[in-house]
Design a protein around this motif. Structure first.
Motif, PDB file in Angstrom:
ATOM      1  N   THR A   1       0.238   7.166   6.179  1.00  0.00           N
ATOM      2  CA  THR A   1      -1.078   6.543   6.297  1.00  0.00           C
ATOM      3  C   THR A   1      -1.196   5.302   5.430  1.00  0.00           C
ATOM      4  O   THR A   1      -1.656   4.248   5.880  1.00  0.00           O
ATOM      5  N   GLY A   2      -0.779   5.395   4.177  1.00  0.00           N
ATOM      6  CA  GLY A   2      -0.878   4.250   3.288  1.00  0.00           C
ATOM      7  C   GLY A   2      -0.051   3.074   3.756  1.00  0.00           C
ATOM      8  O   GLY A   2      -0.533   1.946   3.811  1.00  0.00           O
ATOM      9  N   LEU A   3       1.195   3.319   4.113  1.00  0.00           N
ATOM     10  CA  LEU A   3       2.083   2.225   4.511  1.00  0.00           C
ATOM     11  C   LEU A   3       1.570   1.480   5.733  1.00  0.00           C
ATOM     12  O   LEU A   3       1.617   0.251   5.780  1.00  0.00           O
TER      13      LEU A   3
ATOM     14  N   THR B   1       0.839  -1.210   0.000  1.00  0.00           N
ATOM     15  CA  THR B   1       0.000   0.000   0.000  1.00  0.00           C
ATOM     16  C   THR B   1       0.870   1.255   0.000  1.00  0.00           C
ATOM     17  O   THR B   1       0.485   2.287   0.534  1.00  0.00           O
ATOM     18  N   SER B   2       2.040   1.168  -0.603  1.00  0.00           N
ATOM     19  CA  SER B   2       2.938   2.322  -0.631  1.00  0.00           C
ATOM     20  C   SER B   2       2.502   3.355  -1.660  1.00  0.00           C
ATOM     21  O   SER B   2       2.870   4.536  -1.564  1.00  0.00           O
ATOM     22  N   ALA B   3       1.729   2.942  -2.653  1.00  0.00           N
ATOM     23  CA  ALA B   3       1.188   3.872  -3.652  1.00  0.00           C
ATOM     24  C   ALA B   3      -0.319   3.677  -3.657  1.00  0.00           C
ATOM     25  O   ALA B   3      -1.031   4.263  -2.857  1.00  0.00           O
ATOM     26  N   GLY B   4      -0.821   2.809  -4.559  1.00  0.00           N
ATOM     27  CA  GLY B   4      -2.207   2.374  -4.477  1.00  0.00           C
ATOM     28  C   GLY B   4      -2.275   1.209  -3.496  1.00  0.00           C
ATOM     29  O   GLY B   4      -1.497   1.124  -2.558  1.00  0.00           O
ATOM     30  N   THR B   5      -3.206   0.295  -3.757  1.00  0.00           N
ATOM     31  CA  THR B   5      -3.320  -0.915  -2.930  1.00  0.00           C
ATOM     32  C   THR B   5      -3.247  -2.123  -3.839  1.00  0.00           C
ATOM     33  O   THR B   5      -3.965  -2.192  -4.840  1.00  0.00           O
TER      34      THR B   5
END
Length: 202
Positions: free
Chosen positions: A67-69, A7-11
């Motif tokens: 948040t994503g990571l 989830t570093s960019a999208g998922t």
């Protein structure tokens, strides 16, 4: 068989078998809905394999936004703990680098570039090699306006990280008996919020 999550960019969530073939994969480039889609993606992907077939979980550790990571890494940790199987950490840029080398898109030195927001990019410089590209310059932040590849370095900017490629990196590392990567998220920027110093009470 490995379950890979990034989830570093999208998922992106994927199952890869021991030969690196994709059994199932779900992904979206949306960078704002990690928490909403991670559960359904895991449910759909894991349904493609029997519970006993899973031997490990791979977590993409970034670089990426906080948040994503944390959504992806938390999901990977929880799944590995719940199933009692190992957790393997992989730098997200490594997944892109391996896919580029395996696809014949690069030779020599090249850079993987992802958007780091705030008018910055995250950059890692690699040397093309198999079974794994080797890191020449670790992941670092550069102002987008100032980003110019060094002479001889071909830049590849991507907006998505494939969990399947992440799983293939983990398989290559396991086959080469390389040391496990620290599963802590790779944040290249200090957090916005810091703890305040408590006031002394007299």
């Amino acid at each position: 068989m490995l379950l890979a999550i990034d989830t570093s960019a999208g998922t992106s969530v994927a199952l890869v078998d021991d030969d690196g073939r994709v059994v199932a994969e779900r992904s979206t480039p949306d960078t704002r809905r990690h928490a909403e889609v991670i559960g359904p993606y895991l449910h759909e992907v894991v349904a493609a394999a029997s519970p006993t077939a899973l031997t490990g979980v791979v977590a993409g550790i970034g670089p990426g936004p906080y948040t994503g990571l944390r959504v992806g890494i938390a999901a990977a940790r929880a799944f590995a703990f719940g199933r009692g199987i190992p957790l393997h950490a992989v730098a997200s840029h490594d997944a892109v680098a391996l896919a580029l080398v395996q696809g014949g898109a690069v030779a020599g030195r090249f850079a993987v570039v992802t958007d780091a927001r705030r008018r910055e990019v995250a950059v890692t410089v690699y040397g093309a090699a198999l079974p794994l590209p080797h890191t020449i310059v670790p992941a670092h932040l550069v102002a987008r306006i100032d980003w110019v590849p060094e002479q001889g370095v071909v830049a590849h900017e991507v907006s998505e990280i494939s969990a399947a490629s992440l799983g293939r990196v983990a398989l290559a590392r396991l086959a080469a008996t390389l040391p496990e990567v620290d599963p802590r998220p790779l944040y290249l920027r200090a957090p916005d919020v810091t703890l305040s110093t408590p006031k002394r009470v007299s």
